[in-house]
Design an enzyme around this catalytic site. Structure first.
Site, PDB file in Angstrom:
ATOM      1  N   ARG A 139      12.082   6.298  -1.444  1.00  0.00           N
ATOM      2  CA  ARG A 139      10.894   5.480  -1.742  1.00  0.00           C
ATOM      3  C   ARG A 139      10.000   5.473  -0.520  1.00  0.00           C
ATOM      4  O   ARG A 139       9.978   4.527   0.256  1.00  0.00           O
ATOM      5  CB  ARG A 139      11.332   4.055  -2.143  1.00  0.00           C
ATOM      6  CG  ARG A 139      10.270   3.293  -2.919  1.00  0.00           C
ATOM      7  CD  ARG A 139       9.850   2.022  -2.196  1.00  0.00           C
ATOM      8  NE  ARG A 139       9.197   2.311  -0.945  1.00  0.00           N
ATOM      9  CZ  ARG A 139       9.168   1.511   0.114  1.00  0.00           C
ATOM     10  NH1 ARG A 139       9.771   0.377   0.104  1.00  0.00           N
ATOM     11  NH2 ARG A 139       8.539   1.841   1.233  1.00  0.00           N
TER      12      ARG A 139
ATOM     13  N   TYR B 266       0.847   6.905  11.609  1.00  0.00           N
ATOM     14  CA  TYR B 266       1.565   5.975  10.741  1.00  0.00           C
ATOM     15  C   TYR B 266       0.758   5.853   9.444  1.00  0.00           C
ATOM     16  O   TYR B 266      -0.042   6.731   9.127  1.00  0.00           O
ATOM     17  CB  TYR B 266       1.691   4.655  11.539  1.00  0.00           C
ATOM     18  CG  TYR B 266       2.558   3.602  10.930  1.00  0.00           C
ATOM     19  CD1 TYR B 266       3.896   3.853  10.633  1.00  0.00           C
ATOM     20  CD2 TYR B 266       2.054   2.332  10.661  1.00  0.00           C
ATOM     21  CE1 TYR B 266       4.702   2.867  10.074  1.00  0.00           C
ATOM     22  CE2 TYR B 266       2.852   1.342  10.115  1.00  0.00           C
ATOM     23  CZ  TYR B 266       4.171   1.615   9.829  1.00  0.00           C
ATOM     24  OH  TYR B 266       4.961   0.647   9.278  1.00  0.00           O
TER      25      TYR B 266
ATOM     26  N   ASP C 276      14.017  -2.544   7.139  1.00  0.00           N
ATOM     27  CA  ASP C 276      12.656  -2.915   7.495  1.00  0.00           C
ATOM     28  C   ASP C 276      11.822  -3.302   6.283  1.00  0.00           C
ATOM     29  O   ASP C 276      10.993  -4.206   6.352  1.00  0.00           O
ATOM     30  CB  ASP C 276      12.026  -1.727   8.210  1.00  0.00           C
ATOM     31  CG  ASP C 276      10.693  -2.083   8.817  1.00  0.00           C
ATOM     32  OD1 ASP C 276      10.569  -3.214   9.317  1.00  0.00           O
ATOM     33  OD2 ASP C 276       9.785  -1.241   8.781  1.00  0.00           O
ATOM     34  N   ASP C 277      12.044  -2.634   5.165  1.00  0.00           N
ATOM     35  CA  ASP C 277      11.239  -2.933   3.965  1.00  0.00           C
ATOM     36  C   ASP C 277      11.543  -4.338   3.460  1.00  0.00           C
ATOM     37  O   ASP C 277      10.669  -5.005   2.917  1.00  0.00           O
ATOM     38  CB  ASP C 277      11.538  -1.914   2.860  1.00  0.00           C
ATOM     39  CG  ASP C 277      11.328  -0.511   3.363  1.00  0.00           C
ATOM     40  OD1 ASP C 277      10.204  -0.208   3.773  1.00  0.00           O
ATOM     41  OD2 ASP C 277      12.302   0.262   3.404  1.00  0.00           O
TER      42      ASP C 277
HETATM   43  P1  NAD Z   1      10.348  -1.314  -4.545  1.00  0.00           P
HETATM   44  O1  NAD Z   1      10.399  -0.012  -5.258  1.00  0.00           O
HETATM   45  O2  NAD Z   1      11.604  -1.910  -4.055  1.00  0.00           O
HETATM   46  O3  NAD Z   1       9.612  -2.389  -5.467  1.00  0.00           O
HETATM   47  C1  NAD Z   1       8.478  -2.135  -6.234  1.00  0.00           C
HETATM   48  C2  NAD Z   1       8.372  -3.241  -7.260  1.00  0.00           C
HETATM   49  O4  NAD Z   1       7.136  -3.111  -7.936  1.00  0.00           O
HETATM   50  C3  NAD Z   1       9.468  -3.196  -8.330  1.00  0.00           C
HETATM   51  O5  NAD Z   1       9.969  -4.487  -8.529  1.00  0.00           O
HETATM   52  C4  NAD Z   1       8.740  -2.741  -9.568  1.00  0.00           C
HETATM   53  O6  NAD Z   1       9.294  -3.310 -10.740  1.00  0.00           O
HETATM   54  C5  NAD Z   1       7.360  -3.323  -9.316  1.00  0.00           C
HETATM   55  N1  NAD Z   1       6.340  -2.662 -10.102  1.00  0.00           N
HETATM   56  C6  NAD Z   1       6.189  -1.361 -10.369  1.00  0.00           C
HETATM   57  N2  NAD Z   1       5.131  -1.180 -11.174  1.00  0.00           N
HETATM   58  C7  NAD Z   1       4.600  -2.394 -11.404  1.00  0.00           C
HETATM   59  C8  NAD Z   1       3.494  -2.858 -12.146  1.00  0.00           C
HETATM   60  N3  NAD Z   1       2.715  -2.010 -12.804  1.00  0.00           N
HETATM   61  N4  NAD Z   1       3.257  -4.170 -12.158  1.00  0.00           N
HETATM   62  C9  NAD Z   1       4.028  -5.023 -11.494  1.00  0.00           C
HETATM   63  N5  NAD Z   1       5.082  -4.636 -10.741  1.00  0.00           N
HETATM   64  C10 NAD Z   1       5.363  -3.337 -10.710  1.00  0.00           C
HETATM   65  O7  NAD Z   1       9.349  -1.087  -3.353  1.00  0.00           O
HETATM   66  P2  NAD Z   1       9.111  -2.061  -2.078  1.00  0.00           P
HETATM   67  O8  NAD Z   1       9.959  -1.602  -0.954  1.00  0.00           O
HETATM   68  O9  NAD Z   1       9.200  -3.448  -2.500  1.00  0.00           O
HETATM   69  O10 NAD Z   1       7.610  -1.638  -1.726  1.00  0.00           O
HETATM   70  C11 NAD Z   1       6.580  -1.867  -2.654  1.00  0.00           C
HETATM   71  C12 NAD Z   1       5.251  -1.533  -2.018  1.00  0.00           C
HETATM   72  O11 NAD Z   1       5.064  -2.365  -0.891  1.00  0.00           O
HETATM   73  C13 NAD Z   1       5.111  -0.101  -1.545  1.00  0.00           C
HETATM   74  O12 NAD Z   1       3.833   0.382  -1.861  1.00  0.00           O
HETATM   75  C14 NAD Z   1       5.230  -0.191  -0.061  1.00  0.00           C
HETATM   76  O13 NAD Z   1       4.435   0.752   0.611  1.00  0.00           O
HETATM   77  C15 NAD Z   1       4.710  -1.571   0.211  1.00  0.00           C
HETATM   78  N6  NAD Z   1       5.286  -2.114   1.441  1.00  0.00           N
HETATM   79  C16 NAD Z   1       4.431  -2.483   2.412  1.00  0.00           C
HETATM   80  C17 NAD Z   1       4.935  -2.958   3.615  1.00  0.00           C
HETATM   81  C18 NAD Z   1       4.001  -3.403   4.699  1.00  0.00           C
HETATM   82  O14 NAD Z   1       4.439  -3.564   5.832  1.00  0.00           O
HETATM   83  N7  NAD Z   1       2.749  -3.640   4.400  1.00  0.00           N
HETATM   84  C19 NAD Z   1       6.303  -3.031   3.813  1.00  0.00           C
HETATM   85  C20 NAD Z   1       7.159  -2.661   2.782  1.00  0.00           C
HETATM   86  C21 NAD Z   1       6.636  -2.195   1.590  1.00  0.00           C
END
Ligand code: NAD
Length: 555
Positions: free
Chosen positions: A160, A107, A272-273
């Site tokens: 993504r 994972y 899930d996200d």
């Molecule tokens: P997403 O693409 O839906 O959202 C990303 C967000 O980040 C967008 O709103 C974008 O505008 C913003 N962004 C991009 N560059 C930026 C910057 N320089 N400054 C501020 N904001 C910025 O993606 P998501 O599904 O929300 O996932 C985002 C991150 O969270 C990913 O890296 C993902 O791996 C992580 N995530 C972690 C878990 C977990 O269980 N830990 C779960 C889901 C997502």
């Protein structure tokens, strides 16, 4: 090749299993060197195996010795994938017995690297690939799967993948990895699980030019035609696997929210996200409140990233704050988003729909530091996919406002984390309560041991899925994720909290998932969404359903 009908386990009365070489090549039934002499006689295996009969413990030991000799993490990933292709029972035994060591390989973070190089490391197909070329035939194609007993599908369109962006069909590593955790962490039978990638093209130039790329070399399909593909897929699943849960995974947020809203009341599905991440983060906040003595309704949460995760977490926090007595409006004003353009406020033009609920009446602040100084949040949550964005200034600013600042650096894989565990502790003189999306090792700072918690939806989705499958829920609701968050937080002990860890150890994950599954099923029964009659002892019923990686006795 001959087949035999054999009672393999109590859930599947009679199964047609192959014999001879075909049996050794079937990962669902293969026991390798653990076939007994009697089985070897009865199943046409005499002479096809070395004479020494091993038990599963000896096999695990051999696998782990080989595994630890592999020179790098990607090689370890490939090694485990091929074990799974040979002997599924042994694979799950190995993973469950060594979950802390192996989860980062199957994972996040290593699965991210595997996806980036999927074309190169590709050996054998696993799961199903549906493509834009399959329009009009999806149900027929799903019937090519080995069984109609499928109860859980994890599906991605690869746009993504973690924080790594558009990886097209290479994103298949994610549904496969997620479903491995359904089985390892929550005991959902692997025979009930199906990973799917819907290949609608990719806009990743490097992949389009990569001779090893395994997907369609076209740009991404958008608009109504994309929606038609997804609609056909959802309907095909209803037709071929009518009771199946569909988990949407790693879709870009332009599709993730729309698809969730379109399907959540129509079929059994969740994203899930958006929802799983919300569950795990809320659980972490509840645990942290036990350290700080605060109440959820008094927290102010600032997100870096206003996408699927940021908005999904905000939505669940709002529901939870309402339970503590806040109005929806007041609860929303406790959640703030900073995206790539600065603080999300009402006066900003062209905001995406999903951010609007958190676009408050407030002066525009151009960056994270000014937002921290202006809003004075108690919790900082990184879900931006932008590494290193929680700089020393940022973390110190949180430490000046709060005695125990809560810092979530949730972006995956590790290379995308907003800050490292060590930095969060150093920059706050050990006062930060820190959790990250990918794992960090425990560390010592000024003579005290800290255990960074892994705020990853892996703590939540397997148990949620198990609960849904066990009670036959018709839909998945936010209330189920709220129940899951509470059940997860409940599993965090005082000893965990003493090291600053706001999640239970992974070694307890099966029990944790059982509890989450019970809480989710209970919610489904209470809200009339369950279709399986309510058992007298729900927890016992659920634990009894859990798959155990044990070899069947064929004779
Ligand atoms: P997403 O693409 O839906 O959202 C990303 C967000 O980040 C967008 O709103 C974008 O505008 C913003 N962004 C991009 N560059 C930026 C910057 N320089 N400054 C501020 N904001 C910025 O993606 P998501 O599904 O929300 O996932 C985002 C991150 O969270 C990913 O890296 C993902 O791996 C992580 N995530 C972690 C878990 C977990 O269980 N830990 C779960 C889901 C997502």
């Amino acid at each position: 090749m001959a087949h035999k009908f054999i009672r393999v386990d109590k859930k599947f009365p009679l199964r047609r299993i192959p014999t001879g070489e075909e049996l050794l090549n079937d990962p669902a039934f293969n026991k390798g060197t653990a076939f007994t002499c009697e089985e070897r006689d009865a199943l046409g295996l005499r002479g096809l195996l070395p004479p020494q009969v091993c038990d599963i413990k000896q096999q695990v030991s051999r696998v782990m010795e080989n595994y630890r000799r592999k020179p790098d993490e990607l090689e370890k990933f490939v090694f485990l994938a091929s074990l799974r292709d040979r002997n599924e029972t042994l694979f799950y035994r190995v993973v469950m017995d060594n979950i802390v060591e192996l989860m980062p390989i199957i994972y996040t973070p290593v699965v991210g690297q595997a996806c980036q190089q999927y074309g190169l490391i590709f050996r054998r197909p696993r799961g199903m690939f549906l493509t834009i070329k399959d329009k009009g035939h999806m149900a027929d194609i799903l019937r090519n799967w080995r069984t109609t007993e499928t109860r859980v599908i994890v599906v991605t369109d690869g746009e993504r993948i973690l924080g790594l962006g558009d990886l097209g069909a290479n994103g298949m590593g994610i549904p496969i990895g997620k479903l491995a955790l359904y089985t390892a962490c929550a005991g959902v039978d692997p025979q009930l699980c199906l990973p799917i990638t819907i290949d609608v093209g990719t806009n990743n130039e490097m992949l389009l030019d990569d001779p090893h790329y395994i997907g369609i070399r076209e740009r991404r399909l958008r608009g109504p035609e994309y929606d038609e593909i997804i609609e056909e897929f959802v309907q095909a699943v209803q037709e071929v696997f009518p009771t199946c849960l569909i988990q949407f995974e790693d879709f870009a947020n332009l599709n993730a929210f729309r698809l969730l809203n379109k399907y959540r009341d129509r079929v059994c599905t969740f994203n899930d996200d958006i929802q799983g991440t919300a569950g795990v983060t809320l659980a972490g906040i509840y645990s942290a409140m036990r350290i700080t003595g605060g109440k959820l309704k008094d927290q102010k949460i600032l997100f870096l990233g206003g996408g699927a995760a940021g908005v999904g977490i905000s939505d669940l926090i709002v529901s939870a704050m309402k339970v503590e007595g806040l109005s929806e409006e007041d609860a929303k004003r406790r959640c703030w988003l900073v995206d790539s353009k600065g603080l999300v406020v009402k006066s900003r033009e062209g905001l995406q729909d999903h951010k609007l609920a958190y676009a408050h009446d407030h002066e525009f602040l151009p960056d994270l530091l000014s937002a921290i100084k202006g809003l004075k949040p108690t919790i900082l949550c990184g879900v931006s996919g932008q590494p290193g964005t929680f700089t020393e200034d940022i973390v110190k600013a949180m430490g000046e406002i709060n005695e125990r600042p809560l810092i979530f650096a949730l972006s995956n894989p590790t290379s995308k984390a907003e800050c490292m565990a060590k930095q969060a502790y150093q920059w706050t003189d050990g006062r930060a309560i820190y959790a990250s999306g990918s794992p960090f090792d425990p560390l010592e700072y000024k003579g005290k041991r800290y255990v960074p918690g892994q705020g990853n939806n892996a703590y939540v989705f397997p148990g949620v899925g198990l609960g849904i499958v066990a009670c036959g829920a018709k839909h998945v609701t936010n209330k189920m994720f709220f129940a899951a968050a509470k059940a997860l937080a409940h599993q965090v002990s005082e000893d965990d909290l003493a090291t600053g860890c706001i999640y239970p150890p992974l070694t307890k994950i099966r029990d944790v998932s059982g509890d989450i599954a019970k809480a989710v099923a209970e919610e489904a029964y209470d809200s009339g969404l369950a279709t399986v009659p309510r058992p007298d002892d729900l927890l016992e019923y659920i634990m009894d359903q859990m798959y155990q990686p044990e070899y069947p006795h064929y004779v």
